[in-house]
Design a protein around this motif. Structure first.
Motif, PDB file in Angstrom:
ATOM      1  N   LYS A  81       0.834  -1.206   0.000  1.00  0.00           N
ATOM      2  CA  LYS A  81       0.000   0.000   0.000  1.00  0.00           C
ATOM      3  C   LYS A  81       0.870   1.258   0.000  1.00  0.00           C
ATOM      4  O   LYS A  81       0.490   2.287   0.534  1.00  0.00           O
ATOM      5  CB  LYS A  81      -0.898   0.011   1.226  1.00  0.00           C
ATOM      6  CG  LYS A  81      -1.907  -1.106   1.268  1.00  0.00           C
ATOM      7  CD  LYS A  81      -2.776  -0.968   2.498  1.00  0.00           C
ATOM      8  CE  LYS A  81      -3.841  -2.018   2.564  1.00  0.00           C
ATOM      9  NZ  LYS A  81      -4.683  -1.848   3.764  1.00  0.00           N
ATOM     10  N   PHE A 122       1.602   3.568  -2.084  1.00  0.00           N
ATOM     11  CA  PHE A 122       1.141   4.815  -2.697  1.00  0.00           C
ATOM     12  C   PHE A 122      -0.333   5.065  -2.398  1.00  0.00           C
ATOM     13  O   PHE A 122      -0.957   5.900  -3.036  1.00  0.00           O
ATOM     14  CB  PHE A 122       1.383   4.779  -4.206  1.00  0.00           C
ATOM     15  CG  PHE A 122       2.847   4.752  -4.548  1.00  0.00           C
ATOM     16  CD1 PHE A 122       3.583   5.920  -4.544  1.00  0.00           C
ATOM     17  CD2 PHE A 122       3.491   3.560  -4.837  1.00  0.00           C
ATOM     18  CE1 PHE A 122       4.931   5.909  -4.832  1.00  0.00           C
ATOM     19  CE2 PHE A 122       4.839   3.530  -5.131  1.00  0.00           C
ATOM     20  CZ  PHE A 122       5.569   4.715  -5.127  1.00  0.00           C
ATOM     21  N   ASN A 123      -0.865   4.350  -1.421  1.00  0.00           N
ATOM     22  CA  ASN A 123      -2.260   4.496  -1.032  1.00  0.00           C
ATOM     23  C   ASN A 123      -2.337   5.384   0.206  1.00  0.00           C
ATOM     24  O   ASN A 123      -1.947   4.971   1.294  1.00  0.00           O
ATOM     25  CB  ASN A 123      -2.869   3.122  -0.750  1.00  0.00           C
ATOM     26  CG  ASN A 123      -4.326   3.199  -0.396  1.00  0.00           C
ATOM     27  OD1 ASN A 123      -4.954   4.246  -0.466  1.00  0.00           O
ATOM     28  ND2 ASN A 123      -4.877   2.072   0.005  1.00  0.00           N
ATOM     29  N   PHE A 124      -2.847   6.599   0.027  1.00  0.00           N
ATOM     30  CA  PHE A 124      -2.936   7.545   1.135  1.00  0.00           C
ATOM     31  C   PHE A 124      -4.307   7.516   1.804  1.00  0.00           C
ATOM     32  O   PHE A 124      -4.541   8.263   2.742  1.00  0.00           O
ATOM     33  CB  PHE A 124      -2.631   8.966   0.646  1.00  0.00           C
ATOM     34  CG  PHE A 124      -1.171   9.183   0.372  1.00  0.00           C
ATOM     35  CD1 PHE A 124      -0.348   9.731   1.328  1.00  0.00           C
ATOM     36  CD2 PHE A 124      -0.625   8.827  -0.845  1.00  0.00           C
ATOM     37  CE1 PHE A 124       1.002   9.926   1.088  1.00  0.00           C
ATOM     38  CE2 PHE A 124       0.710   9.017  -1.102  1.00  0.00           C
ATOM     39  CZ  PHE A 124       1.533   9.569  -0.138  1.00  0.00           C
ATOM     40  N   ALA A 184       2.848   7.646   3.110  1.00  0.00           N
ATOM     41  CA  ALA A 184       1.537   7.010   2.903  1.00  0.00           C
ATOM     42  C   ALA A 184       1.100   6.239   4.139  1.00  0.00           C
ATOM     43  O   ALA A 184      -0.047   6.374   4.589  1.00  0.00           O
ATOM     44  CB  ALA A 184       1.591   6.087   1.687  1.00  0.00           C
ATOM     45  N   CYS A 221       0.217   8.726   6.873  1.00  0.00           N
ATOM     46  CA  CYS A 221      -1.098   9.353   6.655  1.00  0.00           C
ATOM     47  C   CYS A 221      -2.217   8.376   6.987  1.00  0.00           C
ATOM     48  O   CYS A 221      -3.215   8.756   7.605  1.00  0.00           O
ATOM     49  CB  CYS A 221      -1.217   9.840   5.213  1.00  0.00           C
ATOM     50  SG  CYS A 221      -0.221  11.281   4.856  1.00  0.00           S
ATOM     51  N   ARG A 222      -2.057   7.109   6.603  1.00  0.00           N
ATOM     52  CA  ARG A 222      -3.069   6.114   6.943  1.00  0.00           C
ATOM     53  C   ARG A 222      -3.145   5.894   8.448  1.00  0.00           C
ATOM     54  O   ARG A 222      -4.209   5.674   9.003  1.00  0.00           O
ATOM     55  CB  ARG A 222      -2.781   4.790   6.227  1.00  0.00           C
ATOM     56  CG  ARG A 222      -3.021   4.864   4.736  1.00  0.00           C
ATOM     57  CD  ARG A 222      -3.095   3.498   4.077  1.00  0.00           C
ATOM     58  NE  ARG A 222      -2.132   2.525   4.534  1.00  0.00           N
ATOM     59  CZ  ARG A 222      -0.938   2.332   3.992  1.00  0.00           C
ATOM     60  NH1 ARG A 222      -0.553   3.066   2.969  1.00  0.00           N
ATOM     61  NH2 ARG A 222      -0.124   1.405   4.457  1.00  0.00           N
TER      62      ARG A 222
END
Length: 120
Positions: free
Chosen positions: A13, A15-17, A78, A81-82
């Protein structure tokens, strides 16, 4: 979930913000990447303790650490942020570390908090 699984999930994950990251996922990803970035510098320091002629190794160790840091900066942001989303805050709380470096202390403290009650 094991530490290895949590670390690999951080890369999957990368690049999953959006979404959430558990404390285990964040801390395993953050600390393992920190160790990987610091490893060339630690090897240089140990080599310097053995013989000062290895001081020239810094011209390899420092650029390698910088390259590794550049590779890891977006996935670390990322997962940070998650993690902020998991405690009920905006991801910008972690992204502030890019603009205000001393804010990293506050962001890491926030990452130690338990998840928000509405998120789980």
């Amino acid at each position: 979930m094991t530490y290895g699984q949590a670390y690999l999930l951080g890369w999957k994950k990368g690049f999953n913000f959006s979404g959430m990251a558990s404390r285990l996922e964040f801390w395993s990803f953050f600390l393992i990447n920190l160790a990987i970035v610091a490893l060339p510098l630690a090897v240089w320091l140990l080599a310097m303790q053995y013989d000062y002629q290895f001081g020239v190794f810094i011209f390899f160790a420092l650029p390698l650490s910088v390259i590794l840091l550049l590779i890891m900066i977006v996935p670390v942001l990322a997962v940070g942020c998650r993690r902020m989303h998991d405690i009920g805050r905006s991801g910008w709380w972690f992204a502030l570390c890019l603009f205000i470096p001393w804010f990293l202390i506050v962001a890491l403290w926030l990452c130690c908090l338990k998840p928000a009650s509405s998120s789980r």
